[in-house]
Scaffold this active site. Structure first.
Site, mmCIF file in Angstrom:
data_model
loop_
_atom_site.group_PDB
_atom_site.id
_atom_site.type_symbol
_atom_site.label_atom_id
_atom_site.label_comp_id
_atom_site.label_asym_id
_atom_site.label_seq_id
_atom_site.Cartn_x
_atom_site.Cartn_y
_atom_site.Cartn_z
ATOM 1 N N THR A 95 0.818 -1.211 0.000
ATOM 2 C CA THR A 95 0.000 0.000 0.000
ATOM 3 C C THR A 95 0.860 1.273 0.000
ATOM 4 O O THR A 95 2.005 1.242 0.477
ATOM 5 C CB THR A 95 -0.896 0.004 1.264
ATOM 6 O OG1 THR A 95 -1.441 1.296 1.465
ATOM 7 C CG2 THR A 95 -0.095 -0.333 2.524
ATOM 8 N N ASP A 96 0.276 2.360 -0.466
ATOM 9 C CA ASP A 96 1.000 3.649 -0.405
ATOM 10 C C ASP A 96 1.071 4.180 1.029
ATOM 11 O O ASP A 96 1.829 5.109 1.314
ATOM 12 C CB ASP A 96 0.342 4.687 -1.330
ATOM 13 C CG ASP A 96 -1.106 5.014 -0.966
ATOM 14 O OD1 ASP A 96 -1.684 4.323 -0.099
ATOM 15 O OD2 ASP A 96 -1.665 5.956 -1.558
ATOM 16 N N GLU A 97 0.288 3.574 1.937
ATOM 17 C CA GLU A 97 0.248 4.095 3.313
ATOM 18 C C GLU A 97 1.580 3.902 4.031
ATOM 19 O O GLU A 97 1.834 4.538 5.050
ATOM 20 C CB GLU A 97 -0.910 3.457 4.091
ATOM 21 C CG GLU A 97 -2.241 3.761 3.425
ATOM 22 C CD GLU A 97 -3.466 3.379 4.235
ATOM 23 O OE1 GLU A 97 -3.383 3.341 5.462
ATOM 24 O OE2 GLU A 97 -4.505 3.107 3.598
ATOM 25 N N TYR B 253 -1.762 -0.582 10.940
ATOM 26 C CA TYR B 253 -1.889 -1.241 9.622
ATOM 27 C C TYR B 253 -0.688 -0.919 8.741
ATOM 28 O O TYR B 253 -0.013 -1.821 8.227
ATOM 29 C CB TYR B 253 -3.194 -0.792 8.934
ATOM 30 C CG TYR B 253 -3.236 -1.118 7.443
ATOM 31 C CD1 TYR B 253 -3.277 -2.437 7.000
ATOM 32 C CD2 TYR B 253 -3.229 -0.099 6.475
ATOM 33 C CE1 TYR B 253 -3.306 -2.743 5.636
ATOM 34 C CE2 TYR B 253 -3.260 -0.392 5.117
ATOM 35 C CZ TYR B 253 -3.294 -1.715 4.703
ATOM 36 O OH TYR B 253 -3.310 -2.020 3.360
ATOM 37 N N LYS C 201 2.342 -3.334 7.219
ATOM 38 C CA LYS C 201 2.612 -3.497 5.780
ATOM 39 C C LYS C 201 4.049 -3.075 5.462
ATOM 40 O O LYS C 201 4.737 -3.710 4.662
ATOM 41 C CB LYS C 201 1.621 -2.682 4.935
ATOM 42 C CG LYS C 201 0.187 -3.180 4.946
ATOM 43 C CD LYS C 201 -0.008 -4.570 4.368
ATOM 44 C CE LYS C 201 0.168 -4.641 2.875
ATOM 45 N NZ LYS C 201 -0.177 -5.976 2.326
HETATM 46 N N1 LIG Z 1 -8.055 -1.953 -0.342
HETATM 47 C C1 LIG Z 1 -7.161 -1.047 -0.731
HETATM 48 O O1 LIG Z 1 -7.522 0.088 -1.040
HETATM 49 C C2 LIG Z 1 -5.696 -1.410 -0.845
HETATM 50 C C3 LIG Z 1 -4.811 -0.500 -1.411
HETATM 51 C C4 LIG Z 1 -3.467 -0.859 -1.556
HETATM 52 C C5 LIG Z 1 -3.032 -2.104 -1.143
HETATM 53 N N2 LIG Z 1 -3.905 -2.972 -0.571
HETATM 54 C C6 LIG Z 1 -3.395 -4.291 -0.166
HETATM 55 O O2 LIG Z 1 -4.011 -5.247 -1.021
HETATM 56 C C7 LIG Z 1 -4.228 -6.476 -0.330
HETATM 57 C C8 LIG Z 1 -5.693 -6.855 -0.407
HETATM 58 O O3 LIG Z 1 -6.481 -5.815 0.156
HETATM 59 P P1 LIG Z 1 -8.079 -5.935 0.201
HETATM 60 O O4 LIG Z 1 -8.617 -4.571 0.356
HETATM 61 O O5 LIG Z 1 -8.544 -6.784 -0.917
HETATM 62 O O6 LIG Z 1 -8.269 -6.709 1.584
HETATM 63 P P2 LIG Z 1 -9.493 -7.579 2.104
HETATM 64 O O7 LIG Z 1 -9.521 -7.347 3.572
HETATM 65 O O8 LIG Z 1 -10.730 -7.330 1.306
HETATM 66 O O9 LIG Z 1 -9.044 -9.086 1.798
HETATM 67 C C9 LIG Z 1 -8.031 -9.727 2.504
HETATM 68 C C10 LIG Z 1 -8.162 -11.222 2.274
HETATM 69 O O10 LIG Z 1 -7.080 -11.869 2.983
HETATM 70 C C11 LIG Z 1 -7.611 -12.989 3.678
HETATM 71 N N3 LIG Z 1 -6.787 -13.225 4.863
HETATM 72 C C12 LIG Z 1 -6.657 -12.429 5.963
HETATM 73 N N4 LIG Z 1 -5.826 -12.996 6.856
HETATM 74 C C13 LIG Z 1 -5.397 -14.163 6.305
HETATM 75 C C14 LIG Z 1 -4.518 -15.190 6.734
HETATM 76 N N5 LIG Z 1 -3.935 -15.129 7.936
HETATM 77 N N6 LIG Z 1 -4.286 -16.240 5.913
HETATM 78 C C15 LIG Z 1 -4.886 -16.314 4.692
HETATM 79 N N7 LIG Z 1 -5.756 -15.380 4.244
HETATM 80 C C16 LIG Z 1 -6.002 -14.319 5.035
HETATM 81 C C17 LIG Z 1 -9.028 -12.594 4.046
HETATM 82 O O11 LIG Z 1 -9.836 -13.742 4.306
HETATM 83 C C18 LIG Z 1 -9.469 -11.820 2.813
HETATM 84 O O12 LIG Z 1 -10.037 -12.678 1.848
HETATM 85 C C19 LIG Z 1 -3.739 -6.237 1.104
HETATM 86 O O13 LIG Z 1 -2.448 -6.759 1.221
HETATM 87 C C20 LIG Z 1 -3.738 -4.718 1.250
HETATM 88 O O14 LIG Z 1 -2.757 -4.307 2.178
HETATM 89 C C21 LIG Z 1 -5.231 -2.652 -0.405
#
Ligand SMILES: NC(=O)c1ccc[n+]([C@@H]2O[C@H](COP(=O)([O-])OP(=O)(O)OC[C@H]3O[C@@H](n4cnc5c(N)ncnc54)[C@H](O)[C@@H]3O)[C@@H](O)[C@H]2O)c1
Length: 348
Positions: A130-132, A155, A159
């Site tokens: 993430t950019d955070e 968070y 990350k």
């Molecule tokens: N949502 C955003 O805007 C955003 C932006 C940049 C980066 N990201 C990154 O992208 C990735 C996905 O984000 P998202 O928004 O889809 O998240 P989300 O919370 O919707 O999905 C996370 C998934 O990971 C699974 N999970 C959690 N803990 C687990 C574990 N211990 N073992 C196996 N599976 C596990 C959950 O069941 C879920 O399906 C993350 O790594 C997040 O940091 C998200």
């Protein structure tokens, strides 16, 4: 045939990446590994679950023995790692589970890759971040790939730590890795605790719209399908050891974004313009709330030719329409029923 492990594929972004890869690459077996926490929902993948090149494994990435045995059993060639605890507000209440999944879980996958890939040729560990991790900007400037890490929330700290471990495995063991750092995503299948789906749902149901502080914080929004397209390009054409920033040059103050959501939902529901503005409720600011995020994604454009495909107005219209058309999906989540889907589909 290559075997690609996608972690967190039942979540918001992961489900879009799984769908893209399953449909686009018949020469890949796509192994979706997900613990199905509250954020994981296999209904997000109903349309691909019967495809021959799609496999699902329910497992926790923190279980390092299991990760090790899965690498052997499925002869994994590449990893796209998205599994994480992802909600900043939850991390403020329970930082420990963020350190566990995001840091130790990533470490257990890295170890499994290092131990099972005898030869690193044609292997890749792609870490989605993430950019955070870069912290907060004032009114000016952008995060680039050279910006120093300065995370503020539990968070973003977790990350950032996972990013450092991924890079350490590259520098220490020469594990082939790529990291991408993306701005805020929006689109279909996002768990309705996050700002955009939560507010669409609350506007529809005439519930209060809780806005942190004065709503002045700025986020850079990207349509989730464009993030999935970027991951595809980076996974296939990115340079081993590199970092890529992903963003849409699309900054919005929270309060302005909320007004766009109100306008769009009210119009699509046939209400009078601005009717739902009365639902806006200002609440105490989030602790440690970063003021502004803004990504400079020109490296990704210049080196790999990726650009966002959608204008924000079009993306928001599609997104609001999707939540209005998929009220069953929203209701199953808000009632907790979605967690039965896994039991029904995979009990035998
Ligand atoms: N949502 C955003 O805007 C955003 C932006 C940049 C980066 N990201 C990154 O992208 C990735 C996905 O984000 P998202 O928004 O889809 O998240 P989300 O919370 O919707 O999905 C996370 C998934 O990971 C699974 N999970 C959690 N803990 C687990 C574990 N211990 N073992 C196996 N599976 C596990 C959950 O069941 C879920 O399906 C993350 O790594 C997040 O940091 C998200």
């Amino acid at each position: 045939m290559k075997n690609i492990l996608i972690t967190g594929g039942a979540g918001f972004i992961g489900s879009h990446v799984v769908r893209l890869f399953v449909n686009k690459y018949s020469n890949y077996n796509i192994i979706n590994l997900d613990a199905l926490t509250y954020a994981g929902n296999l209904e997000n993948l109903k349309d691909v679950e019967s495809k021959e090149n799609y496999f699902f494994i329910k497992a926790d990435i923190c279980d390092h023995e299991k990760m090790d045995s899965l690498f052997k059993e499925y002869e994994i060639d590449g990893v796209i790692h998205l599994a994480a605890e992802s909600h900043v507000d939850r991390s403020i209440k329970d930082p420990f589970s963020f350190a566990k999944t995001n840091v130790l879980g990533t470490l257990s996958l890295l170890q499994a890759a290092k131990n099972n890939w005898n030869n690193f040729e044609n292997k890749l560990f792609y870490h989605v971040s993430t950019d955070e991790v870069y912290g907060s900007l004032s009114e000016q400037g952008f995060f680039t790939e050279n910006t120093s890490y300065d995370p503020h929330s539990p968070y973003s700290a977790s990350k950032a730590s996972s990013d450092h471990f991924v890079r350490a495995f590259h520098d220490t063991y020469e594990l082939p890795i790529i990291i991408s750092n993306c701005s805020n995503n929006y689109g279909s299948y996002q768990f309705p605790e996050k700002l955009i789906p939560l507010f669409i749902n609350n506007i529809c149901n005439n519930k209060p719209l809780p806005v942190y502080g004065k709503g002045e914080n700025i986020r850079d929004w990207l349509f989730v399908n464009d993030h999935a397209r970027a991951i595809d390009v980076i996974f296939h054409e990115g340079k081993n050891g590199d970092t890529y920033n992903i963003g849409g040059f699309n900054e919005w103050k929270n309060i302005d974004l909320i007004k766009v959501l109100i306008k769009t939902v009210d119009r699509l529901l046939g209400r009078s313009e601005g009717e739902s503005e009365k639902l806006i409720t200002y609440i105490k600011d989030r602790a440690g709330h970063d003021f502004r995020y803004a990504i400079d994604s020109s490296k990704l454009k210049n080196e790999l030719g990726w650009e966002p495909s959608l204008q924000f107005e079009e993306g928001i219209e599609k997104t609001v329409q999707w939540y209005l058309d998929n009220q069953d999906w929203v209701k199953k989540i808000t009632s907790g029923d979605y967690q039965n889907y896994y039991q029904e589909m995979y009990s035998n």
